[in-house]
Design an enzyme around this catalytic site. Sequence first.
Site, PDB file in Angstrom:
ATOM      1  N   LYS A 269      -4.293  -8.121  71.983  1.00 40.73           N
ATOM      2  CA  LYS A 269      -4.817  -8.000  70.622  1.00 40.73           C
ATOM      3  C   LYS A 269      -3.985  -6.998  69.827  1.00 40.73           C
ATOM      4  O   LYS A 269      -3.385  -6.097  70.417  1.00 40.73           O
ATOM      5  CB  LYS A 269      -6.264  -7.490  70.684  1.00 40.73           C
ATOM      6  CG  LYS A 269      -7.277  -8.498  71.184  1.00 40.73           C
ATOM      7  CD  LYS A 269      -8.675  -7.903  71.193  1.00 40.73           C
ATOM      8  CE  LYS A 269      -9.709  -8.900  71.679  1.00 40.73           C
ATOM      9  NZ  LYS A 269      -9.904 -10.052  70.793  1.00 40.73           N
ATOM     10  N   ARG A 343     -15.495 -16.874  77.801  1.00 35.44           N
ATOM     11  CA  ARG A 343     -15.977 -18.181  78.253  1.00 35.44           C
ATOM     12  C   ARG A 343     -15.625 -18.406  79.723  1.00 35.44           C
ATOM     13  O   ARG A 343     -16.283 -19.198  80.388  1.00 35.44           O
ATOM     14  CB  ARG A 343     -15.403 -19.285  77.354  1.00 35.44           C
ATOM     15  CG  ARG A 343     -13.908 -19.394  77.404  1.00 35.44           C
ATOM     16  CD  ARG A 343     -13.349 -20.141  76.205  1.00 35.44           C
ATOM     17  NE  ARG A 343     -13.388 -19.329  74.992  1.00 35.44           N
ATOM     18  CZ  ARG A 343     -12.980 -19.744  73.797  1.00 35.44           C
ATOM     19  NH1 ARG A 343     -12.519 -20.976  73.642  1.00 35.44           N
ATOM     20  NH2 ARG A 343     -13.052 -18.951  72.744  1.00 35.44           N
TER      21      ARG A 343
HETATM   22  N1  BES Z   1     -14.335 -10.513  72.387  1.00 39.03           N
HETATM   23  C1  BES Z   1     -13.562 -11.412  71.599  1.00 39.03           C
HETATM   24  C2  BES Z   1     -14.307 -11.915  70.387  1.00 39.03           C
HETATM   25  C3  BES Z   1     -14.520 -10.921  69.270  1.00 39.03           C
HETATM   26  C4  BES Z   1     -13.536 -10.677  68.364  1.00 39.03           C
HETATM   27  C5  BES Z   1     -15.736 -10.315  69.125  1.00 39.03           C
HETATM   28  C6  BES Z   1     -13.758  -9.803  67.327  1.00 39.03           C
HETATM   29  C7  BES Z   1     -15.966  -9.451  68.081  1.00 39.03           C
HETATM   30  C8  BES Z   1     -14.984  -9.193  67.174  1.00 39.03           C
HETATM   31  C9  BES Z   1     -13.176 -12.639  72.428  1.00 39.03           C
HETATM   32  O1  BES Z   1     -12.922 -12.386  73.776  1.00 39.03           O
HETATM   33  C10 BES Z   1     -11.915 -13.170  71.851  1.00 39.03           C
HETATM   34  O2  BES Z   1     -10.941 -12.498  71.881  1.00 39.03           O
HETATM   35  N2  BES Z   1     -11.983 -14.387  71.309  1.00 39.03           N
HETATM   36  C11 BES Z   1     -10.857 -15.010  70.700  1.00 39.03           C
HETATM   37  C12 BES Z   1     -10.824 -16.440  71.176  1.00 39.03           C
HETATM   38  C13 BES Z   1      -9.544 -17.161  70.839  1.00 39.03           C
HETATM   39  C14 BES Z   1      -8.375 -16.550  71.594  1.00 39.03           C
HETATM   40  C15 BES Z   1      -9.685 -18.615  71.201  1.00 39.03           C
HETATM   41  C16 BES Z   1     -11.037 -14.927  69.190  1.00 39.03           C
HETATM   42  O3  BES Z   1     -12.165 -15.025  68.710  1.00 39.03           O
HETATM   43  O4  BES Z   1     -10.044 -14.748  68.500  1.00 39.03           O
HETATM   44 MN    MN Z   2     -10.968 -11.766  74.115  1.00 36.72          MN
END
Ligand code: BES
Ligand code: MN
Length: 488
Positions: A269, A343
């Site tokens: 990230k 997931r």
């Molecule tokens: N924990 C994150 C989702 C998240 C992001 C929660 C920002 C709260 C605030 C999750 O694990 C994630 O990174 N999801 C990705 C999925 C994508 C890579 C398909 C997302 O939402 O960008």
């Molecule tokens: Mn994530």
Amino acid sequence: MEFRATRPPTASHKTGAFVLFRAEQSRDLGRLPVPDTVLRKLAAAAWKAKEFTGKRGQVVALHGGAGGRRLLLVGLGPRKGVDGEALREGAGNAALDLDGRGVSSATFLVPALGDAVDLAGACVEGAGLALYRFDRLKSKAPKPALGRVTVAPERGTAPSVTAPVKRAAAVMEGVRFARDLGNLPGNIATPVYLAREARTLSGRGVSVRVHDRAAIKRMRMGAFAAVAQGSHNEPRLIEITYRCGKRGAETIGLVGKGVTFDTGGISIKPAALMEEMKFDMCGGAAVLGAVHALRALQLPVNVHALVPASDNMPDGKAYRPGDIIKARNGTTIEVISTDAEGRLLLCDSLVYSADKKPDCIINLATLTGAIVVALGDSAAGLFSNDDALLEELEEAGRETGERLWPMPILPGHDEAIKSPYSDLRNSGGRWGGACTAAAFLQNFVGDTPWAHLDIAGTAWNDRPRSYLRKGATGFGVRLLVEFLARRA
Ligand code: BES
Ligand code: MN
Ligand code: ZN
């Protein structure tokens, strides 16, 4: 914080402050039911001078009651809009105001609007939620002033509020438990730490089993194990059963995402706001908080709860984009993004949960940024394969103010997570990200009635909002307890 219930107070009632709630255009503002002659006159004067009108958010403090008692007039807004949420908000405003003034005890008078029993609970919730602080990691933290809240009906004809006050106070403990876990940083709230906290819930019908990395592999949870392989912090699958002992009681499966820190892994990230990813275990914390409350209340339902807990880290041993992994039910998954890790630990847990043949499964997860884009922080996304379950959860959401909004899983969403190399892939790309994540999970529940709550937008506040200050909100605890109580 100590909560008590009493009958409507008389003139000799000792308290730091009476708290009285009124909607706009209330007819009795000139002769309020306050058991103190001076305060009653002052209130009538404040009303006459239009200094208190009942506007939402309004708090007017009046001094001069016998024995140093104050009166706090709290506005609830337009009469038609008065519900539990308005009272929660008003009680939160009042509690913060009194605490700020250094008042140590207060008596909240439950207005005779709607259901006095529901509104008494809302008073406790508003005050309890607003006064929550996470200060255990500060070396010097001032002690909160307001230590005791007494809740009483305004008038003698109203039913007793003892039971709802007790119940809401127990739920508040569960919410506090969840918020503390959420607010604790990734270096403290590791999977091992969460498991240890879960163990403190043992007894009174609750038993806790903790599975380590070797056990997770033995249980053929290849997706969960893949996420966990990049961290030196050992993963844990926390398994909790609560048995009420009642014959024929339903069993509810609960699953909460417990990513103790989500860096994104190799699909790392950006640095900005990455610290917020300590909250990525708030689904798991909500499940633990709900068990906390359930145990205190001894609700007559059975619960089988799972919290898969792991970091998501980049490392020489970390799983990679392109890797193909195998879930507990044999489904093969191509990893497109190591940041779609939630997931993966959920899918194995859902299979395991469904193996136990519960009457339904509810999972909570801070799963996607996309749900935050869709709904903001006003509601969590609600996905389900069962309309009755969906409606029950929506209703529990309206009742508790933890709002849920129905979201679809459409054929196009299933299409987006197909892979040329394996059964599924773990990302459907940018569009409809919350829906494709839900579509992914749906593959692992078989025909068990199931609901998925994407709480990424509601699990924590990035600024103080209504009765919840910045940080973990405990979202889901009150909702789950309400749902379980209705099922019981
Ligand atoms: N924990 C994150 C989702 C998240 C992001 C929660 C920002 C709260 C605030 C999750 O694990 C994630 O990174 N999801 C990705 C999925 C994508 C890579 C398909 C997302 O939402 O960008
Ligand atoms: Mn994530
Ligand atoms: Zn995550």
